[in-house]
Design an enzyme around this catalytic site. Structure first.
Site: not given
Lengths: 482, 95
Positions: A98, A102, A189, A255, A290, A294, A296, A444
């Site tokens: 991560c 974003c 995060t 996090e 959001h 994902y 990513c 996550e």
């Protein structure tokens, strides 16, 4: 725009109150557990400096016309939304984890819609405030933490019904020059790698919850903000000195639980103040953006599939038909995820403020797939990797003269591949599927941007069942009914 | 000296190493070339290096460019061949 080195220096200058393992961390940037996460964020700056990625990483500000990092951009077209998905895959693949930036981009975009809408109804001036703030973020190329998730206490109770009123962040005082807030945001995060923190409500609210309907931004080192680092599986391997057992030797995520202990917010940084009827809209739009983000995980999936192919080859099993078929399945799942993030961007729409929003239904479908497919991709990776991934000795044992000779001899797979290379790839698969990076790739994926049930509720609310019923009736010769 | 604008696609999921391929083209060039950006003025040709078949950037560049655009989509051609083409393309050539 900042370079990666300038970003690191800018974070070094912050005076954050960070705690980990019960102690204050005076220098988070150089802390061996936190530093890989800073390096992952720095990658968002580094790629923007590179000509071969500028077309994705750089956008043109709709406010100033200047070139800006896409992470600070407000989407002005479907092309922008698509590039956002592509940027997610690119960075996921480059970092294998991560990269944390974003969430701030998604908060900025959601606020650009909701501040405008609040002004339309209440004749307030939040949008102008927000635009000034956005210009500051863009001009200084800042990282923003988008802080939404409250601790929530008893889930069956609304914010105002909680026995401890701080279970949802709320306004505790209204002053001439601003407000004072108290509460916390969980699972934040990249919080410690951020210059700014943008706070939003976490659920739709009623009038009784109006003190909880508050949105604002603050510099991350504002007095009263405390960061308590979350643990990750295998995190202390980063303290061992050697790097091989970390799996990913360069990057990671983090996090934190972020506490707001009676924090002052000046009015110019307040973007929602008791307009409770807009809390739900802000949450939904932020969540949709959001859920698109994902994308990513497709990039991390690329890394995991690559590692799995390599270990199959190193084990001498690369040509086995069942292995090939499992790799095909992993790719099928990963590219299906890619379809979702491209689809929700391609079917986006323009909102009254001019901002483009992803298609909410498709973004939720995409995220629902994300709650499942990475687990199956991870399972197949572990299947092909074999049990050695979790039973092999440490790097110290590999390097020790007494044991190293045996490890090199008995952990050899194919004769032309040194045992160390095999071990490194196994450690990477371990890292992504059950080590520090599994926080991002698996759990996550399950709970980030909302747990699976949240997407199912949104799917049920946004899907057009009436038209589906009508289509079925028409084909069997029944009269259309409204 | 020829003035050529170099433009890469964003490289979200390239099928080959675009930067390495460009370097191989440079190595194969028999004449010196001045490389500029598409945002600069007065170049004779655009070399667009894409990572895959998708036309996300291609349409935009080809529609707006007043000069020929040489598009690379894969690395299967010999870099020397591309280098030769870069030196041969003239204004008005259609690619």
């Amino acid at each position: 725009m900042m370079t990666a080195a300038q970003y690191e220096e800018s974070i070094r200058k912050l005076n954050l109150q960070v705690y980990m393992f019960g102690k204050r961390v005076e220098n988070p940037v150089d802390n061996p557990i936190i530093r890989p996460s800073m390096q992952a964020v720095a990658k968002t700056y580094e790629l923007a400096e590179r000509r071969e990625h500028e077309d994705i990483m750089i956008a043109s500000s709709h406010l100033t016309g200047k070139k800006i990092n896409r992470f600070t951009h407000i989407h002005q077209s479907l092309e922008d939304l698509i590039k956002k998905s592509k940027m997610g895959r690119l960075l996921g693949r480059e970092t294998g984890c991560c990269f944390q930036r974003c969430v701030g981009m998604d908060a900025l975009n959601a606020l650009s819609i909701t501040t405008f809408n609040i002004d339309q109804k209440h004749k307030t001036s939040y949008y102008n405030r927000f635009v000034k703030y956005l210009e500051y973020v863009q001009n200084n190329d800042l990282v923003c933490d988008g802080a939404m998730t409250d601790p929530k206490g008893d889930r069956s109770l609304a914010p105002h019904q909680q026995s401890d009123p701080d279970m949802y962040l709320h306004i505790v005082e209204e002053r001439k020059d601003g407000i004072v807030v108290r509460g916390a945001k969980a699972h934040q995060t990249g919080a410690v790698n951020s210059h700014e923190i943008i706070v939003m409500p976490t659920i739709a609210m009623s009038e009784q919850d109006k003190d909880y309907a508050v949105t604002f931004s603050l510099p991350s080192d504002t007095r009263g903000i405390v960061y308590i680092m979350g643990r990750q599986s295998c995190d202390t391997r980063k303290l061992e000195g050697e790097t091989m057992d970390r799996g990913n030797v360069l990057f990671g995520g983090h996090e934190a639980l972020v506490v707001f202990d009676n924090v002052f917010v000046p009015w110019e940084r307040v973007f929602m103040f008791r307009e409770y009827e807009f809390a739900g809209e802000l949450v939904e739009n932020f969540a949709s953006y959001h859920r698109q983000s994902y994308a990513c995980k497709v990039g991390v999936g690329d890394v995991l599939i690559g590692a799995t192919q390599l270990i199959a080859e190193y084990n001498g099993a690369g040509k086995a038909s069942h292995v090939k078929d499992k790799i095909i399945e992993m790719n099928h799942l990963n590219e299906t995820l890619y379809c979702g993030c491209i689809a929700c961007a391609s079917e986006g729409s323009r909102k009254p403020s001019g901002t483009f929003l992803v298609n909410t239904l498709l973004a939720n479908v995409h995220k629902q797939n994300i709650t499942r497919f990475p687990y199956e991709i991870g399972r197949l990776a572990q299947d092909i990797a074999g049990g050695l991934m979790v039973t092999m000795p440490s790097e110290q044992d590999l390097k020790a003269p007494e044991t190293g000779k045996w490890i090199k001899k008995y952990l050899q797979g194919r004769a032309d591949i040194p045992a160390e290379e095999r071990m490194r790839i196994l450690r990477l698969i371990e890292n992504i599927t059950l080590g520090t990076a599994a926080v991002g790739y698996l759990t996550e994926s399950m709970h980030g941007a909302g747990s699976p049930q949240a997407q199912r509720i949104m799917i049920s609310r946004t899907v057009n069942m009436k038209e589906k019923r009508k289509a079925a009736r028409k084909l069997v010769g029944l009269e259309e009914k409204d | 000296m020829r003035k050529i604008a170099l433009k890469y696609c964003g490289g979200c999921n390239p099928r080959y190493d675009r930067v390495r391929y460009y370097q191989r083209i440079l190595d194969a060039l028999q004449e010196e070339v001045q490389w500029v950006s598409v945002e600069d003025d007065d170049y004779e040709l655009v070399l667009l290096i894409k990572g895959c078949e998708a036309s996300c950037l291609e349409t935009k560049i080809t529609k707006t460019s007043a000069v020929p655009v040489l598009i690379i989509r894969e690395d299967c051609r010999e870099p020397a061949e591309i280098a030769e083409m870069l030196l041969a393309v003239k204004r008005g050539d259609d690619y």
